[in-house]
Design a protein around this motif. Structure first.
Motif, short mmCIF file in Angstrom:
data_model
loop_
_atom_site.label_atom_id
_atom_site.label_comp_id
_atom_site.label_asym_id
_atom_site.label_seq_id
_atom_site.Cartn_x
_atom_site.Cartn_y
_atom_site.Cartn_z
N ALA A 90 34.95 46.25 52.71
CA ALA A 90 35.68 45.88 51.50
C ALA A 90 36.16 47.14 50.79
CB ALA A 90 34.80 45.05 50.59
N PRO A 137 35.90 48.89 48.05
CA PRO A 137 35.11 50.01 47.51
C PRO A 137 34.31 50.78 48.56
CG PRO A 137 34.13 47.92 46.90
CD PRO A 137 35.43 47.60 47.56
N HIS A 175 37.82 42.59 53.83
CA HIS A 175 39.12 42.72 53.18
C HIS A 175 40.15 43.01 54.26
CE1 HIS A 175 37.56 43.62 48.84
NE2 HIS A 175 37.39 42.37 49.21
N ASP A 203 43.99 42.20 53.59
CA ASP A 203 45.37 42.48 53.12
C ASP A 203 45.59 43.99 53.16
OD1 ASP A 203 45.79 39.85 52.62
OD2 ASP A 203 45.66 39.99 50.44
N MET A 233 44.45 45.83 50.17
CA MET A 233 43.00 45.87 49.94
C MET A 233 42.29 46.75 50.96
SD MET A 233 42.56 44.00 47.31
CE MET A 233 40.81 43.62 47.21
N HIS A 273 29.80 32.99 51.08
CA HIS A 273 28.90 34.11 51.32
C HIS A 273 28.16 33.96 52.65
CE1 HIS A 273 29.17 36.38 47.58
NE2 HIS A 273 29.51 35.21 47.06
N VAL A 279 28.35 45.25 49.36
CA VAL A 279 29.13 44.04 49.66
C VAL A 279 28.47 43.26 50.80
CG1 VAL A 279 31.24 45.17 48.83
CG2 VAL A 279 30.76 45.16 51.28
N ASN A 331 22.37 41.83 47.78
CA ASN A 331 22.74 42.69 48.92
C ASN A 331 22.07 44.06 48.81
OD1 ASN A 331 24.36 40.64 49.90
ND2 ASN A 331 26.26 41.49 49.09
N HIS A 378 37.47 41.30 38.43
CA HIS A 378 37.43 40.49 39.66
C HIS A 378 36.09 39.82 39.92
CE1 HIS A 378 35.34 44.01 41.15
NE2 HIS A 378 34.95 43.29 42.19
N ARG A 379 35.07 40.06 39.07
CA ARG A 379 33.75 39.50 39.38
C ARG A 379 33.75 37.99 39.22
NH1 ARG A 379 30.75 43.19 41.61
NH2 ARG A 379 31.19 45.19 40.68
N HIS A 391 43.41 41.70 41.30
CA HIS A 391 42.67 41.45 42.55
C HIS A 391 43.04 40.05 43.06
CE1 HIS A 391 39.16 40.51 45.05
NE2 HIS A 391 38.84 41.79 45.04
N PRO A 392 43.12 39.85 44.38
CA PRO A 392 43.52 38.53 44.91
C PRO A 392 42.63 37.38 44.42
CG PRO A 392 43.25 40.13 46.72
CD PRO A 392 42.93 40.85 45.45
C1 UD1 Z 1 34.02 41.91 47.28
C2 UD1 Z 1 32.57 42.32 47.01
C3 UD1 Z 1 32.47 42.94 45.62
C4 UD1 Z 1 33.46 44.09 45.49
C5 UD1 Z 1 34.86 43.57 45.80
C6 UD1 Z 1 35.91 44.64 45.70
C7 UD1 Z 1 30.86 40.86 48.00
C8 UD1 Z 1 29.83 39.86 47.70
N1 UD1 Z 1 31.69 41.15 46.99
O1 UD1 Z 1 34.37 40.92 46.33
O2 UD1 Z 1 31.17 43.46 45.45
O3 UD1 Z 1 33.42 44.59 44.16
O4 UD1 Z 1 34.85 43.06 47.15
O5 UD1 Z 1 37.18 44.08 45.90
O6 UD1 Z 1 30.92 41.37 49.10
N2 UD1 Z 1 41.14 38.15 49.32
C9 UD1 Z 1 42.43 38.34 49.74
N3 UD1 Z 1 42.71 39.40 50.54
C10 UD1 Z 1 41.75 40.29 50.94
C11 UD1 Z 1 40.43 40.07 50.51
C12 UD1 Z 1 40.14 39.02 49.71
O7 UD1 Z 1 43.33 37.59 49.39
O8 UD1 Z 1 42.07 41.25 51.66
C13 UD1 Z 1 40.84 37.02 48.42
C14 UD1 Z 1 40.41 35.76 49.14
O9 UD1 Z 1 40.89 34.68 48.41
C15 UD1 Z 1 38.90 35.82 49.03
C16 UD1 Z 1 38.71 36.47 47.68
O10 UD1 Z 1 39.77 37.40 47.57
O11 UD1 Z 1 38.31 34.56 49.13
C17 UD1 Z 1 37.39 37.16 47.54
O12 UD1 Z 1 37.18 38.12 48.59
P1 UD1 Z 1 35.69 38.52 49.05
O13 UD1 Z 1 35.74 39.59 50.07
O14 UD1 Z 1 34.91 37.28 49.37
O15 UD1 Z 1 35.05 39.06 47.72
P2 UD1 Z 1 35.64 40.01 46.56
O16 UD1 Z 1 35.80 39.18 45.34
O17 UD1 Z 1 36.80 40.81 47.03
#
Ligand code: UD1
Length: 387
Positions: free
Chosen positions: A17, A19, A48, A50, A53, A77, A106, A142, A214-215, A245-246
Motif C-alpha cells: 500500500a 505508505p 493498492h 491504481d 496509489m 480485511h 497495512v 496488524n 481516509h481512515r 483518497h479513493p
Molecule cells: C490502507 C491501509 C491504511 C493506510 C492506507 C493508505 C490497511 C488495513 N489499511 O487503507 O493503513 O493508511 O492504505 O492509503 O491495510 N482503492 C482504490 N484503488 C487503490 C486502492 C484502493 O480505488 O489502488 C479503494 C478501493 O475502493 C478500496 C479502498 O480504496 O476498497 C480501500 O483500500 P484498502 O487497501 O482496503 O485500504 P485503504 O483505505 O487504502
C-alpha cells in the motif's frame, strides 16, 4: 531437528500500500549499495493498484518494477489478508529468502509476516513498536501481531522500545535505527523543493491548508458529512487543497456528498514529489494519516490530526502535531490554530537520512535461523496441513 543458522543471503521486501513504498525503498537502495553478496527480491502484493496509489511512487523513487506482483486488489480485511497469504506462500517457498522485510501496519504487512514466520523464515519489521492502544483500528491489530512474530524489530521512535518490552518482546530483538521514511524525504528534498507545486496551482506559499482524510473511522460513516461541511466553511477564508483518497471519494459518492465552496480544491491523489512540495509550502496540514504526522514534524509544518489518539506521540511532544480528536466540527478552529501553532520544532533522534544504513548494518550482522532448511524441517515434524 537440525537447523543451520547463518548470515542473511537473500532478503525479500514486501510492499502493498502507498505508505509502504517510501519506508522500504531506501533500505533496498542501501542494501544494494553496500553489498552484492545479498540477493534482494521485491514483492508487491497489489493491495493498492491504481497508478496514483502505487506505480507513480515506484517510478518516482526509482525502484523499477517489482520482481513479483501478487495483484490481490481490494476486498474485506479477511479476504485481502488471506489472498496475500495464499499468493505469497508459494513465492516464499520457491524463492526461499532467509529474511522477509515488511514495513508499517497495512494488511499486506501482517499477511506476509505471518506466512514467513510459519515457513521458518526470519521477519524484519520496519517501523515496529508504534501503538495507538486502540484495537478498533485495523492497523493497530496488524502492528501488534506483526511485532510479536518478527525477529528483528526496527524502531524509529523513542517510546517504541517501551511498548515492545511491555508486550514481552526481548530487548535483543529491538534495534533503534531511525526513520527510513525520512531517508526518502531527504533523498528527494531537492526534487521536492524544485517542484513548486503551490505556485503551479496559483497558490501563495503559507496561504493554504493541505488535507488528507481516509481512515474508516472518519470517512466510512456519518462523520464524513460533518467534515465536508466544516471544510466547505473554512475554504471560504483560506484555500483548501484536498487530494482525495479513493476510499474517501467512494464514500462521498455513496453518501451523496459534495463540496460547494470555490476555495475547495479537490484533487486526485498526487505523486510523492508533488504532494510533499505542496505540504512544504502549506500554512498547515489537516490529516488522519500516520506518515503525514511524521513528515510535517520533520518539515516543521503545523499538523492537525483528526483522531482521538496517535501511535506517534513524539510528533506531538516535540514536533508540530496537535491531536484534534475524531471531531470534524473542530476543523473550523484550524485557521485560528494555525496562527498560534508551533512551526519548526525538534526532530526525534535517527530522523536524519541514514536510517536505512543503520538498518542494513543490523541485517548484515544478524544471524538468521534456517530459512528454507527450517521450513522443510517444520514440514517434516508437523506434516503438510493439507495432507
Ligand atoms: C490502507 C491501509 C491504511 C493506510 C492506507 C493508505 C490497511 C488495513 N489499511 O487503507 O493503513 O493508511 O492504505 O492509503 O491495510 N482503492 C482504490 N484503488 C487503490 C486502492 C484502493 O480505488 O489502488 C479503494 C478501493 O475502493 C478500496 C479502498 O480504496 O476498497 C480501500 O483500500 P484498502 O487497501 O482496503 O485500504 P485503504 O483505505 O487504502
Amino acid at each position: 531437528m537440525m537447523v543451520t543458522v547463518g548470515r542473511v543471503r537473500h532478503v525479500m521486501s514486501v510492499v502493498g500500500a502507498r505508505p509502504n513504498f517510501m519506508k522500504t525503498v531506501p533500505v533496498i537502495a542501501a542494501l544494494k549499495r553496500r553489498t552484492d553478496s545479498v540477493r534482494h527480491t521485491l514483492v508487491h502484493t497489489g493491495q493498492h493498484y491504481d497508478d496514483v496509489m502505487s506505480q507513480i511512487f515506484l517510478e518516482e523513487l526509482g525502484v523499477g518494477a517489482p520482481d513479483v506482483m501478487l495483484s490481490v486488489g481490494s476486498a474485506s480485511h479477511a479476504v485481502q489478508t488471506a489472498r496475500v497469504m495464499e499468493r505469497i506462500e508459494p513465492v516464499m517457498k520457491e524463492l526461499a529468502p532467509d529474511l522477509v522485510l515488511v514495513p508499517g501496519d497495512v494488511n499486506s504487512t501482517l499477511a506476509a509476516a505471518l506466512v514467513a514466520s510459519k515457513l521458518g523464515i526470519a521477519v524484519g519489521h520496519i517501523e515496529a513498536g508504534l501503538r495507538s492502544f486502540d484495537r478498533t483500528m485495523p492497523e493497530e491489530v496488524n502492528r501488534v501481531l506483526t511485532d510479536q512474530i518478527s525477529d528483528l524489530l526496527f524502531i524509529h521512535s523513542p517510546e517504541a522500545r517501551d511498548n515492545l518490552l511491555a508486550e514481552g518482546v526481548s530487548p535483543q530483538r529491538v534495534h533503534a535505527v531511525g526513520n527510513t521514511m525520512i531517508d526518502t524525504l531527504l533523498a528527494m528534498r531537492s526534487r521536492i523543493s524544485g517542484a513548486h507545486a503551490a505556485a503551479q496551482r496559483g497558490l501563495e506559499p503559507r496561504s493554504y491548508l493541505v488535507v488528507t482524510l481516509h481512515r474508516p473511522a472518519l470517512v466510512d460513516g456519518s462523520l464524513l458529512a460533518d467534515a465536508v461541511a466544516a471544510l466547505d466553511d473554512i475554504a471560504e477564508d483560506m484555500p483548501v487543497v484536498f487530494p482525495i483518497h479513493p476510499r474517501t471519494e467512494a464514500s462521498m459518492l455513496s453518501q451523496g456528498l459534495s463540496f460547494t465552496s470555490p476555495g475547495m480544491r479537490l484533487l486526485e491523489p498526487l505523486g510523492y514529489v508533488e504532494f510533499l512540495s505542496l505540504v512544504q509550502d502549506a500554512a498547515g496540514v489537516l490529516t488522519d494519516s500516520g506518515g503525514m504526522q511524521e513528515e510535517t514534524t520533520y518539515l516543521g509544518i503545523p499538523c492537525f490530526t483528526l483522531r482521538d489518539n496517535t501511535e506517534r506521540p513524539v510528533t506531538c511532544s516535540i514536533g508540530t502535531n496537535v491531536l484534534l480528536g475524531l471531531a470534524p466540527e473542530r476543523i473550523r478552529e484550524v485557521p485560528e490554530l494555525i496562527g498560534r501553532a508551533r512551526r519548526g520544532g525538534d526532530v526525534p533522534p535517527g530522523w536524519d537520512g541514514v536510517a536505512a544504513e543503520r538498518l542494513v548494518d543490523v541485517l548484515l550482522e544478524s544471524e538468521v535461523g534456517g530459512g528454507p532448511e527450517l521450513a522443510s524441517a517444520i514440514g517434516d515434524v508437523l506434516g503438510d496441513v493439507s495432507a
